[in-house]
Design an enzyme around this catalytic site. Structure first.
Site, PDB file in Angstrom:
ATOM      1  N   GLU A  36      63.519  59.507  31.106  1.00 37.17           N
ATOM      2  CA  GLU A  36      64.543  58.905  31.806  1.00 37.17           C
ATOM      3  C   GLU A  36      64.944  59.686  33.021  1.00 37.17           C
ATOM      4  O   GLU A  36      65.210  60.957  32.791  1.00 37.17           O
ATOM      5  CB  GLU A  36      66.087  58.946  30.911  1.00 37.17           C
ATOM      6  CG  GLU A  36      66.951  58.107  31.987  1.00 37.17           C
ATOM      7  CD  GLU A  36      68.370  57.749  31.077  1.00 37.17           C
ATOM      8  OE1 GLU A  36      68.596  58.086  29.975  1.00 37.17           O
ATOM      9  OE2 GLU A  36      69.158  57.137  31.873  1.00 37.17           O
ATOM     10  N   ASP A 111      71.081  56.573  42.290  1.00 35.07           N
ATOM     11  CA  ASP A 111      72.075  56.316  43.485  1.00 35.07           C
ATOM     12  C   ASP A 111      71.310  55.524  44.469  1.00 35.07           C
ATOM     13  O   ASP A 111      70.195  55.570  44.754  1.00 35.07           O
ATOM     14  CB  ASP A 111      72.134  57.842  43.863  1.00 35.07           C
ATOM     15  CG  ASP A 111      72.851  58.674  43.194  1.00 35.07           C
ATOM     16  OD1 ASP A 111      73.443  58.356  42.245  1.00 35.07           O
ATOM     17  OD2 ASP A 111      72.790  59.681  43.394  1.00 35.07           O
TER      18      ASP A 111
END
Ligand SMILES: C[S@@+](CC[C@H](N)C(=O)[O-])C[C@H]1O[C@@H](n2cnc3c(N)ncnc32)[C@H](O)[C@@H]1O
Length: 205
Positions: A36, A111
């Site tokens: 991840e 983001d």
């Protein structure tokens, strides 16, 4: 009393070194590896590691605060199938992961860099898709989620155009299955729309 985080922390490979992680040596077994990128507080990956001991999990996190928090949580739980790495997600996927060494690549709420002049900082782009194709085994998967509509469109455009991948799942809004990452929980409480995509790495010919 401070927790000994050394069992779960992976040392970054410096840019000057031309080598990649050997997950079989790191974990001491040949179990599948799931990675991840941008784990945040690590809720998803730690939960997975607890529930699936026959799979190895590697988290990447840039922010020292989160990295430390996740390392402490995993060390306290004594997770032998979990490692956390403090490094840049793009650097790791480009340089540190051996070809065909991952079964699943998870990227949840990266983001979004919404300003036009920052768009090039987004993690998911054509180069990322190429690196993902290289690092995944045949039949491996990329799982993506975002609450940002424009980034969702970019994710789909990038992976739909990549010849190595086939979209196997696309869920938006109420259709999106509920996940457990910290940001998903927060965004759902704020009523934001989830966009979730899954791609399968097609067999190499
Ligand atoms: C919006 S949060 C999402 C966290 C987690 N995936 C979740 O869903 O709860 C984005 C995370 O990515 C991390 N991050 C941002 N840029 C990164 C980079 N270049 N490399 C690694 N992690 C990064 C941030 O520190 C933050 O923890």
């Amino acid at each position: 009393m401070p927790v000994d985080v050394s069992p779960v922390v992976l040392e970054p490979i410096p840019a000057t070194q031309d080598r990649q992680y050997d997950f079989a040596a790191i974990f001491g077994n040949r179990n599948p590896v799931e990675l991840e990128l941008g784990v945040g507080k690590g809720r998803f990956l730690i939960q997975q590691a607890e529930q699936r001991p026959d799979v190895n999990f590697v988290g990447v996190e840039w922010a020292s605060r989160y990295f430390r928090l996740v390392a402490e949580r995993a060390a306290k739980r004594g997770l032998a199938n979990f490692r956390i790495l403090r490094d840049d997600a793009s650097h790791v996927t480009r340089h540190s992961i051996a070809p065909q060494s991952l079964h699943v690549l998870h990227v949840y709420f990266p983001d979004p860099w919404p300003k036009a002049r920052h768009l090039k900082r987004r993690l998911i782009n054509e180069l990322f898709a190429r690196q993902a194709a290289q690092t995944l085994v045949d039949g491996g998967r990329v799982c993506l989620a975002t609450d940002h509509e424009d980034y969702a469109q970019q994710m789909e455009a990038v992976f739909n155009a990549a010849p190595e991948f086939k979209q196997v799942s696309r869920a938006i809004g109420e259709d999106a299955p509920e996940g457990v990452t910290n940001w998903e929980v927060k965004f759902r409480q704020q009523g934001r729309t989830m966009h979730k995509f899954e791609y399968r790495r097609l067999p190499r010919t």
